[in-house]
Design a protein around this motif. Structure first.
Motif, short mmCIF file in Angstrom:
data_model
loop_
_atom_site.label_atom_id
_atom_site.label_comp_id
_atom_site.label_asym_id
_atom_site.label_seq_id
_atom_site.Cartn_x
_atom_site.Cartn_y
_atom_site.Cartn_z
N TRP A 12 -1.02 -0.40 -14.52
CA TRP A 12 -1.80 -0.18 -13.29
C TRP A 12 -2.67 1.05 -13.44
N ARG A 20 9.54 -10.10 -2.28
CA ARG A 20 8.94 -8.98 -2.98
C ARG A 20 9.82 -8.41 -4.07
N LEU A 46 8.68 -7.51 -7.83
CA LEU A 46 7.88 -6.39 -8.30
C LEU A 46 8.33 -5.94 -9.67
N GLY A 83 0.92 4.42 -4.08
CA GLY A 83 0.18 3.20 -3.81
C GLY A 83 0.78 2.38 -2.69
N SER A 114 -7.89 -1.02 -6.86
CA SER A 114 -7.19 -2.06 -6.10
C SER A 114 -7.10 -3.31 -6.96
N ARG A 125 -1.52 -7.83 -3.08
CA ARG A 125 -2.54 -6.80 -3.27
C ARG A 125 -1.86 -5.47 -3.56
N VAL A 126 -2.39 -4.74 -4.54
CA VAL A 126 -1.88 -3.42 -4.90
C VAL A 126 -3.03 -2.43 -4.83
N LEU A 143 1.61 -1.83 -1.61
CA LEU A 143 1.73 -3.24 -1.94
C LEU A 143 1.65 -4.00 -0.63
#
Length: 292
Positions: free
Chosen positions: A146, A6, A9, A84, A112, A97-98, A86
């Motif tokens: 986003w 991860r 990001l 949010g 999403s 998925r966010v 993740l």
């Protein structure tokens, strides 16, 4: 040792930029780092690409959810905060998925996103409140934030530029760590993400194969956009990104991504990480996340 997958990001380039603009500011790499020969540079980049695009095998009981916060600092005025989650079916899956939410208490979704990273053809989808199903995001939209006013974007997680023609530039210390610098440039056909994007410079950590700094270059003296890893933390034998800053040159703004809580080894339905399931919320209220 390798950082948890991860770190992208976030997760947050390679012709020497002097080839296309003599006035380009030098990359801030100073001090000693082992110099790579051509074979070593190729191997290091191949390792990074392999880890980035994730494992293809199915993983059971390995799903994760991370709660994060975006804090956007304008040149003037109050900071704006966005919350949010993740998530993914496993830490090394190429499906991400966010979910953006109104606030950490009521968990109502604003939108999403589903990202699927692939060596040849990465894809992205977006669901918004009121929509029956998710819509495809074309590459032209990947650089859209986003949320309006946030510097981070799906482009930062998909990082399609790592498949562009690349050249190893040099090695040095970035953020105090030995790193290897690469420059990615679009092919002769250009790129569909942003016509003015001439190259992307990447500093790859010597020990962790993690991006420490990424710069988007458009021909100006300073980078148009700068992505920098601020901190990471070890949680249950896994290294996680703790915070990432993205600075925008023109607006003189900065957005910080900060990880706030995590949950690992979950059983989440695989449909949650498919386009058809993006309109359905995750069962967040039944999951306990550990603050970090």
């Amino acid at each position: 040792m390798r950082l948890h997958a991860r770190y992208f990001l976030f997760l947050l380039g390679f012709n020497v930029l002097g080839f296309f603009v003599c006035a380009q500011a030098p990359f801030p790499a100073r001090g000693f780092a082992p110099i790579l020969n051509e074979e070593q540079a190729k191997k290091r980049l191949d390792q990074f690409r392999q880890a980035f695009f994730g494992a293809s095998q199915k993983a059971h009981h390995r799903a994760y959810i991370y709660r994060f916060q975006f804090t956007h600092y304008r040149q003037t005025g109050m900071a704006e905060v966005c919350h949010g989650f993740l998530s993914g079916p496993s830490p090394y899956s190429s499906n991400l998925r966010v979910d953006l939410i109104t606030n950490p208490q009521d968990l109502d979704r604003l939108s999403s996103f589903l990202l699927v990273r692939n060596l040849i053809n990465s894809k992205a989808w977006k669901w918004e409140v009121g929509a029956e199903k998710a819509r495809v995001l074309t590459p032209e939209n990947w650089r859209s934030p986003w949320k309006n006013g946030i510097n981070h974007s799906p482009f930062d997680l998909l990082m399609p530029f790592i498949n562009w023609p690349v050249e190893y530039q040099k090695s040095g210390r970035v953020c105090g760590r030995p790193s290897h610098l690469f420059v990615f440039t679009p092919s002769n056909q250009g790129n569909t993400f942003m016509p003015s994007l001439k190259a992307v410079r990447l500093a790859l950590d010597d020990s962790y194969d993690a991006p420490l700094r990424i710069e988007h270059m458009d021909g100006g003296i300073l980078p148009a956009r700068t992505f920098s890893l601020q901190s990471f933390k070890k949680i249950n034998d896994q290294w996680l990104v703790k915070s990432i800053d993205v600075k925008d040159r023109d607006s003189k703004s900065r957005t910080r991504f900060e990880l706030q809580a995590v949950a690992h080894d979950l059983d989440l339905p695989i449909s949650a990480f498919q386009p058809s399931g993006l309109s359905l919320p995750l069962a967040l209220s039944s999951i306990i996340l550990d603050p970090i």
